[in-house]
Design an enzyme around this catalytic site. Structure first.
Site, PDB file in Angstrom:
ATOM      1  N   GLN A   1       4.110  -2.720   0.050  1.00 43.87           N
ATOM      2  CA  GLN A   1       4.256  -1.297  -0.281  1.00 43.87           C
ATOM      3  C   GLN A   1       4.068  -1.087  -1.789  1.00 43.87           C
ATOM      4  OE1 GLN A   1       4.848   1.190   2.134  1.00 43.87           O
ATOM      5  NE2 GLN A   1       4.413   2.553   0.428  1.00 43.87           N
TER       6      GLN A   1
ATOM      7  N   LYS B   1       6.847   3.953   8.780  1.00 46.57           N
ATOM      8  CA  LYS B   1       5.969   2.919   9.350  1.00 46.57           C
ATOM      9  C   LYS B   1       6.703   2.149  10.447  1.00 46.57           C
ATOM     10  CE  LYS B   1       3.193   2.653   5.226  1.00 46.57           C
ATOM     11  NZ  LYS B   1       2.971   2.119   3.896  1.00 46.57           N
TER      12      LYS B   1
ATOM     13  N   ASP C   1      -3.656  -3.091   5.570  1.00 44.96           N
ATOM     14  CA  ASP C   1      -4.093  -1.941   4.774  1.00 44.96           C
ATOM     15  C   ASP C   1      -5.603  -1.944   4.525  1.00 44.96           C
ATOM     16  OD1 ASP C   1      -1.956  -0.267   4.326  1.00 44.96           O
ATOM     17  OD2 ASP C   1      -1.298  -1.255   2.481  1.00 44.96           O
TER      18      ASP C   1
END
Ligand code: NAP
Length: 277
Positions: free
Chosen positions: A94, A50, A117
């Site tokens: 995460q 990422k 997200d």
């Protein structure tokens, strides 16, 4: 017949170049923060990817590494601080988190305006009422891959195998919002093949290597394989690729299909949050 490949790697590259072009018109740099709890090696690798993606599009990125024994309240305090930062436009925590931390409560505390997200209940609720703003990365990437095929979504019968809040459920809603007729299947669906054989669009997200076989697929169908299963150090999908590609009209490879698109959609979401659109 051999299916046409939907190349997620190439499409993701194109999307990153579009993002770089859009960035030239901005007077600030979009910033993404990633919060990691503990030091799970797989999570560390995903985060590294990422960060590398952010570098490719010239975004600013930060990784916040908290110890595995951090309390839920300290993690939430950390998120609240990031919520107030003007240089951070998107953030994500995460997964997976340690067992004593409630994942949903943590996501509840990410401001919907910084939810890179697209998994905060406010953003998922907007998806439910067809007011799509920031949407979850993997489902959004799947929609882009279907669009790449040139196949219409409207009027098609879409079958989602898997109903997780991360993939199956939201992708079904996104297809419904685009006027597909949607069937959800899961581990309690009797005679799964009877359902999958009716699919014009077959989305498979179950985490079972090679589970979908050629006899389960309607000839000419578009098959999106979300699964990532590691076997002998190799990533394989939920679809028996070599056989199914002889039946399907379009198919995504694993690796190189949905995975790179998920990462590209994280960048798109961050940009969207940065420019407030
Ligand atoms: P998950 O939360 O474990 O959900 C799996 C879903 O599959 C559940 O709804 C489950 O049904 C269903 N299922 C399991 N076995 C089944 C069976 N035999 N028949 C029918 N349905 C079955 O998994 P997930 O997070 O959605 O991920 C699914 C896969 O996609 C994994 O391999 C994951 O690594 C991969 N993934 C890839 C990406 C990417 O970017 N490419 C992103 C996310 C996930 P129940 O609900 O009844 O238990």
């Amino acid at each position: 017949m051999s299916a046409e490949l939907l190349n997620g790697t190439r499409l993701a590259k194109h999307i990153r170049s579009q993002i770089r072009r859009k960035l030239k018109k901005l007077t600030f740099t979009p910033g993404l923060a990633v919060v990691q709890v503990g030091d799970d090696p797989a999570s560390s690798l995903y985060i590294k990817h990422k960060q590398r993606d952010c570098e490719k599009v010239h975004f600013y990125s930060e990784v916040h590494r908290l110890s595995a024994d951090v309390s839920q309240s300290a993690l939430i305090k950390h998120i609240e601080d990031l919520n107030t930062r003007s240089d951070i436009h998107g953030m994500l925590v995460q997964m997976p988190l340690p067992e004593d931390i409630d994942k949903e409560t943590v996501i509840d505390n990410i401001s919907p305006d910084k939810d890179a997200d697209g998994l905060n209940p406010v953003n998922l609720g907007n998806l439910l009422i067809n007011r799509e703003g920031v949407t979850p990365c993997t489902p959004t990437g799947i929609i882009r891959l279907i669009e790449l095929s040139g196949e219409e979504i409207e009027g098609k019968h879409a079958v989602c195998v898997g109903r997780s809040p991360l993939v199956g459920k939201p992708v079904g809603l996104m297809l419904l919002n685009r006027n597909a007729t949607v069937t959800y299947c899961h581990s309690r669906t009797p005679d799964l093949a009877e359902q999958t054989q009716k699919a014009d669009l077959l989305i498979v997200a179950i985490g079972r290597p090679g589970f979908i076989t050629a006899d389960m697929v309607k000839p000419g169908a578009t098959v999106i394989d979300v699964g990532i299963n590691h076997i002998n150090g190799r990533a394989v999908g939920d679809v028996k690729f070599e056989d199914v590609k002889e039946v399907a009209g379009f198919i995504t490879p694993v690796p190189g299909g949905v995975g790179p698109m998920t990462r590209a959609m994280l960048l798109e979401n961050t940009l969207k949050l940065a420019i407030g659109g």
